[in-house]
Design a protein around this motif. Structure first.
Motif, short mmCIF file in Angstrom:
data_model
loop_
_atom_site.label_atom_id
_atom_site.label_comp_id
_atom_site.label_asym_id
_atom_site.label_seq_id
_atom_site.Cartn_x
_atom_site.Cartn_y
_atom_site.Cartn_z
N THR A 160 0.83 -1.20 0.00
CA THR A 160 0.00 0.00 0.00
C THR A 160 0.87 1.25 0.00
O THR A 160 0.59 2.22 -0.71
N ALA A 161 1.93 1.24 0.82
CA ALA A 161 2.82 2.40 0.89
C ALA A 161 3.51 2.64 -0.46
O ALA A 161 3.74 3.78 -0.84
N PHE A 162 3.80 1.56 -1.19
CA PHE A 162 4.46 1.72 -2.49
C PHE A 162 3.53 2.40 -3.49
O PHE A 162 3.98 3.23 -4.29
N PRO A 220 -5.90 2.43 -8.00
CA PRO A 220 -6.90 1.49 -7.46
C PRO A 220 -6.30 0.22 -6.84
O PRO A 220 -7.04 -0.59 -6.27
N VAL A 221 -4.98 0.02 -6.94
CA VAL A 221 -4.37 -1.23 -6.48
C VAL A 221 -4.71 -1.57 -5.03
O VAL A 221 -5.05 -2.73 -4.73
N PRO A 222 -4.65 -0.63 -4.08
CA PRO A 222 -5.00 -0.99 -2.69
C PRO A 222 -6.43 -1.51 -2.55
O PRO A 222 -6.70 -2.38 -1.72
N PHE A 223 -7.35 -0.99 -3.37
CA PHE A 223 -8.73 -1.48 -3.34
C PHE A 223 -8.81 -2.89 -3.95
O PHE A 223 -9.47 -3.78 -3.40
N VAL A 224 -8.13 -3.08 -5.07
CA VAL A 224 -8.15 -4.37 -5.75
C VAL A 224 -7.55 -5.46 -4.86
O VAL A 224 -8.04 -6.60 -4.81
N LEU A 225 -6.49 -5.11 -4.13
CA LEU A 225 -5.85 -6.08 -3.25
C LEU A 225 -6.62 -6.33 -1.96
O LEU A 225 -6.29 -7.23 -1.19
N GLY A 226 -7.65 -5.50 -1.73
CA GLY A 226 -8.44 -5.65 -0.52
C GLY A 226 -7.88 -4.96 0.69
O GLY A 226 -8.36 -5.14 1.82
N ASP A 227 -6.82 -4.13 0.49
CA ASP A 227 -6.23 -3.40 1.62
C ASP A 227 -7.17 -2.30 2.11
O ASP A 227 -7.23 -2.02 3.31
N PHE A 228 -7.86 -1.64 1.18
CA PHE A 228 -8.80 -0.57 1.50
C PHE A 228 -10.15 -0.87 0.87
O PHE A 228 -10.23 -1.60 -0.13
N GLY A 229 -11.19 -0.26 1.44
CA GLY A 229 -12.53 -0.47 0.92
C GLY A 229 -13.00 0.67 0.04
O GLY A 229 -12.21 1.46 -0.48
N VAL A 230 -14.32 0.77 -0.08
CA VAL A 230 -14.93 1.77 -0.96
C VAL A 230 -14.63 3.20 -0.51
O VAL A 230 -14.54 4.11 -1.33
N ALA A 231 -14.46 3.40 0.80
CA ALA A 231 -14.17 4.75 1.32
C ALA A 231 -12.93 5.34 0.66
O ALA A 231 -12.87 6.55 0.37
N TYR A 232 -11.95 4.49 0.39
CA TYR A 232 -10.73 4.93 -0.29
C TYR A 232 -11.04 5.42 -1.69
O TYR A 232 -10.59 6.50 -2.11
N LEU A 233 -11.84 4.66 -2.43
CA LEU A 233 -12.19 5.04 -3.80
C LEU A 233 -12.98 6.34 -3.85
O LEU A 233 -12.84 7.13 -4.79
N VAL A 234 -13.83 6.55 -2.85
CA VAL A 234 -14.67 7.75 -2.81
C VAL A 234 -13.82 9.02 -2.84
O VAL A 234 -14.21 10.04 -3.40
N VAL A 235 -12.61 8.94 -2.25
CA VAL A 235 -11.75 10.12 -2.22
C VAL A 235 -10.70 10.09 -3.33
O VAL A 235 -10.39 11.13 -3.92
N VAL A 236 -10.16 8.91 -3.64
CA VAL A 236 -9.07 8.87 -4.61
C VAL A 236 -9.55 9.13 -6.04
O VAL A 236 -8.82 9.70 -6.86
N VAL A 237 -10.80 8.75 -6.36
CA VAL A 237 -11.30 9.00 -7.72
C VAL A 237 -11.40 10.50 -8.02
O VAL A 237 -10.90 10.96 -9.06
N PRO A 238 -12.01 11.31 -7.13
CA PRO A 238 -11.99 12.76 -7.38
C PRO A 238 -10.58 13.33 -7.43
O PRO A 238 -10.30 14.24 -8.21
N ALA A 239 -9.68 12.80 -6.59
CA ALA A 239 -8.29 13.26 -6.61
C ALA A 239 -7.67 13.00 -7.98
O ALA A 239 -6.99 13.87 -8.55
#
Length: 289
Positions: A160-162, A220-239
């Motif tokens: 995730t850090a990478f 999207p890799v952290p979401f795909v790997l299951g490290d983060f959930g939908v909350a991550y996508l909600v912010v990273v997509v607008p970013a």
């Protein structure tokens, strides 16, 4: 010069806002990797090492740039006489020593990252700054590596850090290229050979945009790997959308582009914090159920 003016000049050499900001990025790296609660002393050592190393790098760069600054930045500490060149060099050595002492308390991977970064900071002005694109890449790497350093310090989730490192480094590199396009006239007059001067403004912007697209595709890799959930996508997509728009904007208005890209980068870092916070909340709830 009074003692107070010398102290003020020394503080200016460290660029305290930038140095503290680098420490905050290291903290975020440790937090995202999930190691804050397990290794608070390691986190403190990593943050301190980052702050001191960044401050040392700023000071030694001012030492190397002192002749140029006499013309372009006469109000800086060395040109105006608040700090002598020898004093600035000695100050940077002390700061590097403090950073090294703290870094040696950390795991071997964090130490390896610290050694590479310290060497890059020392060599930046003399070796890399004048090479088209290379200086930009070094700055981008150093900014992004703070996240990896924080994660390595606590032995946390490096995958995730990478991704955070990649997103930060590539977006920073894009922003550095856009800033060079913005400054191309002045840089050409000063005899600098930046990437836009070497290959042209539009090709340089295309390179920057391509690098940013790679970062966005990796986000999207952290979401795909299951490290983060939908909350991550909600912010990273607008970013991602903000950053992509900023890259497009760079072809018409580099000044506005690099400012908007900075906002997108902030949102991207926030998305990892949100993703980690959501995970921290979700796990206890799942256990209680």
């Amino acid at each position: 010069m009074t003692a107070g003016e010398t102290v003020r000049g020394g503080l200016e050499l460290t660029r305290p806002v930038n140095s503290v900001a680098a420490g905050v990025l290291t903290f975020i790296g440790a937090f995202v990797a999930g190691g804050i609660g397990d290794a608070p002393l390691m986190v403190a050592a990593a943050v301190g090492a980052t702050v001191f190393a960044t401050a040392a790098g700023m000071a030694i760069n001012d030492y190397f740039d002192r002749e140029i600054d006499r013309i372009n930045q006469p109000d800086r500490a060395i040109p105006r006489g608040a700090v002598s060149p020898r004093g600035a060099l000695a100050f940077s050595v002390v700061l590097f020593a403090l950073a090294t002492a703290l870094a040696l308390l950390l795991p071997w991977l964090a130490i390896a990252i610290a050694v590479i970064n310290l060497l890059a900071l020392v060599a930046y002005t003399k070796l890399f700054k004048g090479l088209p694109g290379v200086g930009n890449a070094v700055v981008a790497y150093l900014g992004g590596s703070t996240f990896l350093f924080g994660a390595a310090a606590v032995g946390g989730n490096l995958e995730t850090a990478f991704v955070l490192f990649l997103l930060a480094a590539l977006s920073t590199l894009t922003r550095e290229i856009i800033k060079d396009v913005e400054d191309v006239e002045g840089d050409r007059e000063e005899g600098l050979n930046t990437l836009p001067i070497a290959i042209g403004e539009r090709p340089a912007l295309l390179v920057g945009t391509a690098l940013l697209v790679v970062a966005v595709l990796a986000s999207p890799v952290p979401f795909v790997l299951g490290d983060f959930g939908v909350a991550y996508l909600v912010v990273v997509v607008p970013a991602n959308l903000v950053m992509l728009y900023a890259a497009y904007e760079g072809f018409e208005d580099p000044t506005a582009s690099q400012e908007h890209l900075k906002y997108g980068m902030f949102l991207a870092a926030l998305s990892f914090i949100v993703g980690r916070l959501a995970l921290e909340v979700a796990v206890p709830i799942a256990v209680s159920l």
